[in-house]
Design a protein around this motif. Structure first.
Motif, mmCIF file in Angstrom:
data_model
loop_
_atom_site.group_PDB
_atom_site.id
_atom_site.type_symbol
_atom_site.label_atom_id
_atom_site.label_comp_id
_atom_site.label_asym_id
_atom_site.label_seq_id
_atom_site.Cartn_x
_atom_site.Cartn_y
_atom_site.Cartn_z
ATOM 1 N N VAL A 167 0.748 -1.360 0.198
ATOM 2 C CA VAL A 167 -0.130 -0.073 0.288
ATOM 3 C C VAL A 167 1.167 1.172 -0.132
ATOM 4 N N PRO A 168 1.724 1.825 -1.609
ATOM 5 C CA PRO A 168 1.320 2.526 -1.189
ATOM 6 C C PRO A 168 0.892 4.230 -0.288
ATOM 7 N N TYR A 169 1.587 5.017 0.438
ATOM 8 C CA TYR A 169 1.199 5.864 1.248
ATOM 9 C C TYR A 169 1.882 6.916 1.596
ATOM 10 N N ASP A 170 1.214 8.217 1.442
ATOM 11 C CA ASP A 170 1.429 9.570 1.282
ATOM 12 C C ASP A 170 0.037 10.656 1.802
ATOM 13 N N ASN A 171 0.046 9.770 3.224
ATOM 14 C CA ASN A 171 -1.371 10.326 4.095
ATOM 15 C C ASN A 171 -2.542 11.157 3.539
ATOM 16 N N SER A 172 -2.721 10.334 1.851
ATOM 17 C CA SER A 172 -4.310 11.751 1.807
ATOM 18 C C SER A 172 -5.128 10.600 1.799
ATOM 19 N N GLU A 173 -6.054 11.017 2.192
ATOM 20 C CA GLU A 173 -7.771 10.372 2.305
ATOM 21 C C GLU A 173 -7.610 9.062 1.473
ATOM 22 N N PRO A 174 -7.316 8.666 0.102
ATOM 23 C CA PRO A 174 -7.715 7.863 -0.807
ATOM 24 C C PRO A 174 -6.497 7.068 -0.340
ATOM 25 N N ALA A 175 -4.778 7.534 0.240
ATOM 26 C CA ALA A 175 -4.134 6.041 0.212
ATOM 27 C C ALA A 175 -4.688 5.729 2.214
ATOM 28 N N ARG A 176 -5.609 6.157 2.891
ATOM 29 C CA ARG A 176 -6.117 6.554 3.857
ATOM 30 C C ARG A 176 -6.670 4.427 4.132
ATOM 31 N N HIS A 177 -7.716 5.403 2.601
ATOM 32 C CA HIS A 177 -9.074 4.209 2.076
ATOM 33 C C HIS A 177 -7.980 3.435 1.693
ATOM 34 N N ALA A 178 -6.817 3.020 0.763
ATOM 35 C CA ALA A 178 -6.696 1.746 0.625
ATOM 36 C C ALA A 178 -6.216 1.344 1.192
ATOM 37 N N LEU A 179 -5.712 1.538 2.456
ATOM 38 C CA LEU A 179 -5.037 0.991 3.332
ATOM 39 C C LEU A 179 -5.762 0.379 4.523
ATOM 40 N N ALA A 180 -7.481 -0.013 5.003
ATOM 41 C CA ALA A 180 -7.944 0.421 5.348
ATOM 42 C C ALA A 180 -8.355 -0.435 4.257
ATOM 43 N N SER A 181 -9.177 -0.583 2.984
ATOM 44 C CA SER A 181 -9.322 -2.420 2.124
ATOM 45 C C SER A 181 -8.337 -3.245 2.185
ATOM 46 N N ALA A 182 -6.717 -3.383 1.890
ATOM 47 C CA ALA A 182 -6.319 -3.830 2.556
ATOM 48 C C ALA A 182 -5.996 -4.967 3.084
ATOM 49 N N SER A 225 0.102 5.777 -13.913
ATOM 50 C CA SER A 225 1.627 5.108 -14.205
ATOM 51 C C SER A 225 1.715 3.987 -13.616
ATOM 52 N N VAL A 226 1.513 3.397 -11.831
ATOM 53 C CA VAL A 226 1.373 2.143 -11.110
ATOM 54 C C VAL A 226 0.878 1.073 -11.861
ATOM 55 N N LEU A 227 -0.377 1.677 -12.961
ATOM 56 C CA LEU A 227 -1.404 0.377 -13.320
ATOM 57 C C LEU A 227 -0.542 0.116 -14.529
ATOM 58 N N GLN A 228 -0.155 1.172 -15.083
ATOM 59 C CA GLN A 228 0.876 0.883 -16.414
ATOM 60 C C GLN A 228 2.452 0.087 -16.531
ATOM 61 N N LYS A 229 2.587 0.051 -15.157
ATOM 62 C CA LYS A 229 3.972 -0.581 -15.227
ATOM 63 C C LYS A 229 4.032 -1.876 -14.252
ATOM 64 N N ALA A 230 2.652 -1.922 -13.782
ATOM 65 C CA ALA A 230 2.901 -3.030 -12.460
ATOM 66 C C ALA A 230 2.677 -4.093 -12.916
ATOM 67 N N GLY A 231 3.868 -5.464 -12.723
ATOM 68 C CA GLY A 231 3.219 -6.757 -13.443
ATOM 69 C C GLY A 231 2.666 -7.216 -11.969
ATOM 70 N N VAL A 232 2.002 -6.973 -11.085
ATOM 71 C CA VAL A 232 0.562 -7.494 -10.183
ATOM 72 C C VAL A 232 -0.612 -6.516 -10.436
ATOM 73 N N PRO A 233 -1.569 -7.301 -9.838
ATOM 74 C CA PRO A 233 -2.647 -6.566 -10.080
ATOM 75 C C PRO A 233 -2.701 -5.149 -8.776
ATOM 76 N N VAL A 234 -3.268 -4.013 -9.480
ATOM 77 C CA VAL A 234 -3.373 -2.908 -9.098
ATOM 78 C C VAL A 234 -5.145 -2.573 -8.360
ATOM 79 N N LEU A 235 -5.020 -2.547 -6.710
ATOM 80 C CA LEU A 235 -6.797 -1.877 -6.300
ATOM 81 C C LEU A 235 -6.595 -0.524 -6.643
ATOM 82 N N VAL A 236 -7.324 0.068 -7.077
ATOM 83 C CA VAL A 236 -6.995 0.904 -7.031
ATOM 84 C C VAL A 236 -8.698 1.271 -6.057
ATOM 85 N N VAL A 237 -8.427 2.197 -5.143
ATOM 86 C CA VAL A 237 -9.562 2.692 -3.848
ATOM 87 C C VAL A 237 -9.774 3.750 -3.861
ATOM 88 N N LYS A 238 -11.238 4.370 -3.976
ATOM 89 C CA LYS A 238 -11.793 5.864 -3.840
ATOM 90 C C LYS A 238 -11.831 5.685 -2.636
#
Length: 155
Positions: free
Chosen positions: A7-22, A142-155
């Protein structure tokens, strides 16, 4: 099922939501979540740094790599503490969470870290902090384009 989610984390609300989802995805499993904070620290090899440090008398003609290593370690520990304090309201007892800090560009650092440590999935917010990043191109895209694993994008 996933065993390792990054979970890439930058202290934004979307990052917090992504962490909670993960974390929700991993509860009840033996999997773990790693929170990755990408920072852009000073480049000690840059000529500007070398000249400024010599002029200020901080270091002599050659850089003391032990001093630089200690500074990097201190900065990393401060970032880990800051992230730990920030996510404690999201993490529940029993959650397996690691925190990592790397120096570099978010676009490449996230993909490289996920590949090098063999993560099964990257969960990230759809938009992070900073207007400039939004204008230059989305880290998420960019991560969606380059990653070799599934990327879960969370709003």
């Amino acid at each position: 099922m996933y065993k390792k989610i990054l979970v890439p984390y930058d202290n934004s609300e979307p990052a917090r939501h992504a962490l909670a989802s993960a974390l929700e995805l991993m509860r009840g499993t033996d999997g773990e979540v790693t929170v990755l904070n990408v920072v852009e620290w000073r480049d000690y090899n840059a000529e500007t740094f070398k000249i400024a440090s010599r002029m200020s008398g901080v270091v002599g003609d050659s850089l003391d790599m032990n001093t630089i290593s200690a500074l990097d370690s201190e900065a990393e520990n401060e970032e880990i503490k800051r992230v730990t304090d920030d996510i404690k309201s999201i993490v529940q007892e029993g959650d397996k969470v690691n925190i990592a800090v790397v120096n570099g560009s978010p676009h490449d650092s996230i993909v490289d870290y996920a590949r090098d440590l063999e993560f099964d999935c990257i969960a990230m917010g759809h938009r992070g902090m900073g207007v400039i990043r939004g204008m230059l191109g989305s880290v998420c895209y960019s991560v969606l384009q380059k990653a070799g694993v599934p990327v879960l994008v969370v709003k």
